[in-house]
Design a protein around this motif. Structure first.
Motif, PDB file in Angstrom:
ATOM      1  N   CYS A  27       0.702  -1.179   0.070  1.00  0.00           N
ATOM      2  CA  CYS A  27       0.028   0.245   0.064  1.00  0.00           C
ATOM      3  C   CYS A  27       0.859   1.280   0.030  1.00  0.00           C
ATOM      4  O   CYS A  27       0.408   2.377  -0.659  1.00  0.00           O
ATOM      5  CB  CYS A  27      -0.960  -0.083   1.110  1.00  0.00           C
ATOM      6  SG  CYS A  27      -2.376  -1.323   1.097  1.00  0.00           S
ATOM      7  N   LYS A  30       1.695   1.734  -3.385  1.00  0.00           N
ATOM      8  CA  LYS A  30       0.602   2.294  -4.156  1.00  0.00           C
ATOM      9  C   LYS A  30       0.110   3.636  -3.977  1.00  0.00           C
ATOM     10  O   LYS A  30      -0.480   4.370  -4.606  1.00  0.00           O
ATOM     11  CB  LYS A  30      -0.623   1.193  -4.130  1.00  0.00           C
ATOM     12  CG  LYS A  30      -0.447   0.006  -4.428  1.00  0.00           C
ATOM     13  CD  LYS A  30      -0.480   0.027  -6.253  1.00  0.00           C
ATOM     14  CE  LYS A  30      -0.226  -1.436  -6.585  1.00  0.00           C
ATOM     15  NZ  LYS A  30      -0.277  -1.362  -8.143  1.00  0.00           N
ATOM     16  N   HIS A  71      -5.666  -3.471  -2.965  1.00  0.00           N
ATOM     17  CA  HIS A  71      -5.201  -2.900  -4.227  1.00  0.00           C
ATOM     18  C   HIS A  71      -6.535  -2.075  -4.805  1.00  0.00           C
ATOM     19  O   HIS A  71      -6.478  -0.797  -5.207  1.00  0.00           O
ATOM     20  CB  HIS A  71      -5.199  -3.885  -5.450  1.00  0.00           C
ATOM     21  CG  HIS A  71      -5.005  -3.391  -6.622  1.00  0.00           C
ATOM     22  ND1 HIS A  71      -4.019  -2.669  -7.126  1.00  0.00           N
ATOM     23  CD2 HIS A  71      -5.876  -3.397  -7.762  1.00  0.00           C
ATOM     24  CE1 HIS A  71      -4.180  -2.207  -8.586  1.00  0.00           C
ATOM     25  NE2 HIS A  71      -5.315  -2.620  -8.777  1.00  0.00           N
ATOM     26  N   CYS A  74      -6.724   0.953  -2.362  1.00  0.00           N
ATOM     27  CA  CYS A  74      -5.663   2.038  -2.934  1.00  0.00           C
ATOM     28  C   CYS A  74      -6.066   2.728  -4.012  1.00  0.00           C
ATOM     29  O   CYS A  74      -5.903   4.127  -4.301  1.00  0.00           O
ATOM     30  CB  CYS A  74      -4.342   1.399  -3.131  1.00  0.00           C
ATOM     31  SG  CYS A  74      -3.424   0.841  -1.595  1.00  0.00           S
ATOM     32  N   LYS A  75      -6.512   1.979  -5.147  1.00  0.00           N
ATOM     33  CA  LYS A  75      -7.023   2.750  -6.278  1.00  0.00           C
ATOM     34  C   LYS A  75      -7.956   3.780  -5.916  1.00  0.00           C
ATOM     35  O   LYS A  75      -8.156   4.814  -6.309  1.00  0.00           O
ATOM     36  CB  LYS A  75      -7.668   1.643  -7.375  1.00  0.00           C
ATOM     37  CG  LYS A  75      -7.933   2.139  -8.444  1.00  0.00           C
ATOM     38  CD  LYS A  75      -8.494   0.887  -9.520  1.00  0.00           C
ATOM     39  CE  LYS A  75      -8.618   1.129 -10.833  1.00  0.00           C
ATOM     40  NZ  LYS A  75      -8.843   0.127 -11.556  1.00  0.00           N
TER      41      LYS A  75
END
Length: 184
Positions: A27, A30, A71, A74-75
């Motif tokens: 993370c 990211k 993921h 984070c996006k």
């Protein structure tokens, strides 16, 4: 304490001990080296995992699930940060913004409201393409599969969509510039 909850607690503790550091590093990269946000995302991913365990789900590969969840989180966090950044102004530009706020026409403009009004002018097909490409951040290949057309056709339609949006936006920008006293 029920057996299911005890098992979920045990699996969560195990996942935290095994995977916390890995997820935090993942993370952290990211989220552009934001340790606090990375830690928040890891905790949120673990909470999602725990809630799913409480519902009775079993995970053959808990790390894969946690990576996928992190993921997506984070996006979403990056998209939210990008939207927020577009609405913020550097300190050196604060005087210009303050001057604009004094102008009644400029202060009446609301970015989200204008965006919604402009999107209403798109055809249903254009709006769907806009949502897939710019909101859901799908690739040309993914969009092509969803719309049952070739990736080249998606690229061409995206190019046309940008032209349509530009034609819709230019008059709004001109009104804003006249109203704010700036003639770019």
């Amino acid at each position: 304490m029920s057996k299911a909850k005890a098992n979920a607690d045990l699996l969560l503790t195990e996942a935290y001990e095994k995977y916390n550091t890995l997820l935090l590093k993942f993370c952290y990269t990211k989220l552009l080296q934001d340790k606090t946000a990375a830690d928040d995302i890891v905790q949120e991913a673990l909470v999602v995992y725990y809630k799913r365990l409480l519902k009775g789900e079993e995970f053959e590969k808990p790390l894969a699930f946690l990576y996928q969840t992190a993921h997506v989180l984070c996006k979403n966090a990056n998209k939210k940060a990008a939207r927020q950044a577009m609405k913020t102004v550097p300190l050196e530009d604060a005087e210009d913004v303050a001057a604009q706020e004094e102008n009644s026409r400029a202060s009446e403009l609301d970015y989200d409201e204008i965006k919604e009004r402009l999107l209403e002018k798109l055809t249903p097909e254009e709006l769907r393409l806009y949502q897939l490409k710019y909101v859901e951040d799908k690739s040309l290949k993914e969009i092509a599969e969803m719309m049952n057309i070739s990736p080249n056709a998606v690229a061409k339609r995206t190019q046309r969509l940008r032209s349509v949006i530009k034609q819709l936006v230019e008059p709004t920008i001109a009104i804003y510039e006249r109203g704010s006293g700036y003639g770019y």
